[in-house]
Design a protein around this motif. Structure first.
Motif, PDB file in Angstrom:
ATOM      1  N   LYS A 175      50.891 -73.182 -64.324  1.00 48.15           N
ATOM      2  CA  LYS A 175      49.029 -72.709 -63.664  1.00 48.15           C
ATOM      3  C   LYS A 175      48.900 -72.304 -65.393  1.00 48.15           C
ATOM      4  CE  LYS A 175      50.856 -71.422 -59.042  1.00 48.15           C
ATOM      5  NZ  LYS A 175      51.916 -70.455 -58.323  1.00 48.15           N
ATOM      6  N   LEU A 176      49.549 -71.029 -65.824  1.00 48.09           N
ATOM      7  CA  LEU A 176      49.062 -71.244 -67.318  1.00 48.09           C
ATOM      8  C   LEU A 176      48.779 -72.210 -68.105  1.00 48.09           C
ATOM      9  CD1 LEU A 176      51.841 -68.591 -68.138  1.00 48.09           C
ATOM     10  CD2 LEU A 176      49.466 -67.505 -67.485  1.00 48.09           C
ATOM     11  N   ALA A 177      48.992 -72.682 -68.007  1.00 48.83           N
ATOM     12  CA  ALA A 177      48.453 -74.475 -68.667  1.00 48.83           C
ATOM     13  C   ALA A 177      47.318 -74.900 -68.204  1.00 48.83           C
ATOM     14  CB  ALA A 177      49.858 -75.867 -69.134  1.00 48.83           C
ATOM     15  N   ASP A 178      46.753 -74.987 -66.825  1.00 41.61           N
ATOM     16  CA  ASP A 178      46.259 -75.569 -66.504  1.00 41.61           C
ATOM     17  C   ASP A 178      45.437 -74.137 -66.924  1.00 41.61           C
ATOM     18  OD1 ASP A 178      46.944 -77.162 -65.613  1.00 41.61           O
ATOM     19  OD2 ASP A 178      47.660 -76.716 -63.585  1.00 41.61           O
ATOM     20  N   THR A 179      44.920 -73.332 -67.146  1.00 42.42           N
ATOM     21  CA  THR A 179      43.747 -72.161 -67.161  1.00 42.42           C
ATOM     22  C   THR A 179      43.145 -72.217 -68.380  1.00 42.42           C
ATOM     23  OG1 THR A 179      45.392 -70.758 -66.268  1.00 42.42           O
ATOM     24  CG2 THR A 179      43.305 -69.240 -67.566  1.00 42.42           C
ATOM     25  N   ASP A 180      41.995 -72.034 -68.612  1.00 40.98           N
ATOM     26  CA  ASP A 180      41.276 -71.918 -69.950  1.00 40.98           C
ATOM     27  C   ASP A 180      40.384 -71.200 -70.413  1.00 40.98           C
ATOM     28  OD1 ASP A 180      39.501 -73.179 -71.881  1.00 40.98           O
ATOM     29  OD2 ASP A 180      37.615 -73.791 -70.582  1.00 40.98           O
ATOM     30  N   VAL A 181      40.978 -70.513 -71.334  1.00 39.21           N
ATOM     31  CA  VAL A 181      40.700 -69.044 -71.703  1.00 39.21           C
ATOM     32  C   VAL A 181      39.996 -68.952 -72.550  1.00 39.21           C
ATOM     33  CG1 VAL A 181      41.932 -66.756 -72.311  1.00 39.21           C
ATOM     34  CG2 VAL A 181      42.934 -67.854 -70.141  1.00 39.21           C
TER      35      VAL A 181
END
Length: 255
Positions: free
Chosen positions: A211-217
């Motif tokens: 989920k973190l890998a898929d999050t664009d920040v």
């Protein structure tokens, strides 16, 4: 001097549990001023002073400053207007409670870490304490920039899991300082990176990692988070570590 409900300062102190030094101070600032003996000047307290002191103690218990208590003592009764003051004061106390709880958490974690590690570099330890201190700020940042399920997943981590991660970070930081200066492709350097990343991934778990890998920040927002958790490394150490991380990632991609 107990006749007619009159008390010397020593007797009054013993009866009320308030120290003589504090009673002197209350007299000096005009908060509780007993009558004075006409010839000796000694303080003489009476029953009314006991009632006044009870009001002072009650207002102090609610958290009011002595200046505010001085003005409130002149009120013969209180109206609904006091609610606003009490509500505002309750908010202050809640913030203070939060600060105390954060301090207690930090102390408990540091005590356990020092018990396990016995000795920790001061720069590393203070960096860790600061990170614990700003955990609530980090949570607020995550609520703004991360998916809800990621925030909830991280909030479910136990104190024991956090302490384990702290220990991993301490060991990692020690090794960074010991190995700094070696070629980034050195086997010991790469093993250090591998061990730390694996421990971090284990803490997060497969689902959270994905989920973190898929999050664009945005990079600017990430910098804001990093500012909340200052690095224990010097600028040169951090630059070297970044290069070692980049090399590890490239090698991992080739495998």
């Amino acid at each position: 001097m107990k006749g007619n409900n009159k008390y010397s300062i020593g007797e009054f102190s013993e009866k009320t549990g308030i120290s003589i030094r504090t009673l002197h101070y209350y007299d000096e600032i005009g908060l509780l001023q007993p009558e004075k003996h006409p010839t000796s000047g000694h303080r003489i307290y009476n029953h009314q002073d006991i009632l006044t002191l009870q009001k002072i103690v009650s207002l102090k218990f609610l958290g009011y400053s002595l200046d505010k208590i001085t003005s409130l003592l002149h009120e013969s009764s209180f109206t609904v207007d006091l609610n606003e003051t009490l509500t505002l004061h309750l908010q202050v106390l809640e913030k203070e409670k939060e600060r105390i709880e954060q301090s207690m958490t930090a102390i408990q974690r540091v005590v356990k870490l020092l018990k396990e590690e016995e000795e920790v570099d001061s720069t590393i330890l203070f960096s860790l304490i600061h990170s614990i201190q700003t955990e609530n700020m980090q949570k607020e940042w995550m609520k703004q920039h991360m998916p809800t399920d990621v925030v909830e997943g991280l909030s479910k981590k136990t104190e024991e899991e956090k302490i384990t991660l702290d220990q991993t970070f301490i060991q990692f930081a020690k090794e960074v300082k010991q190995l700094y200066g070696k070629p980034v492709k050195d086997s010991k350097v790469q093993e250090m990176i591998k061990t730390y990343l694996e421990a971090s991934f284990e803490f997060l778990g497969r689902d959270l990692m994905q989920k973190l890998a898929d999050t664009d920040v945005k990079e600017l927002d990430i910098q804001e988070l990093e500012d909340m958790t200052p690095s224990p490394f010097t600028e040169d150490e951090q630059k070297w570590l970044n290069q070692a991380m980049e090399y590890y990632m490239k090698q991992a991609e080739l495998e």
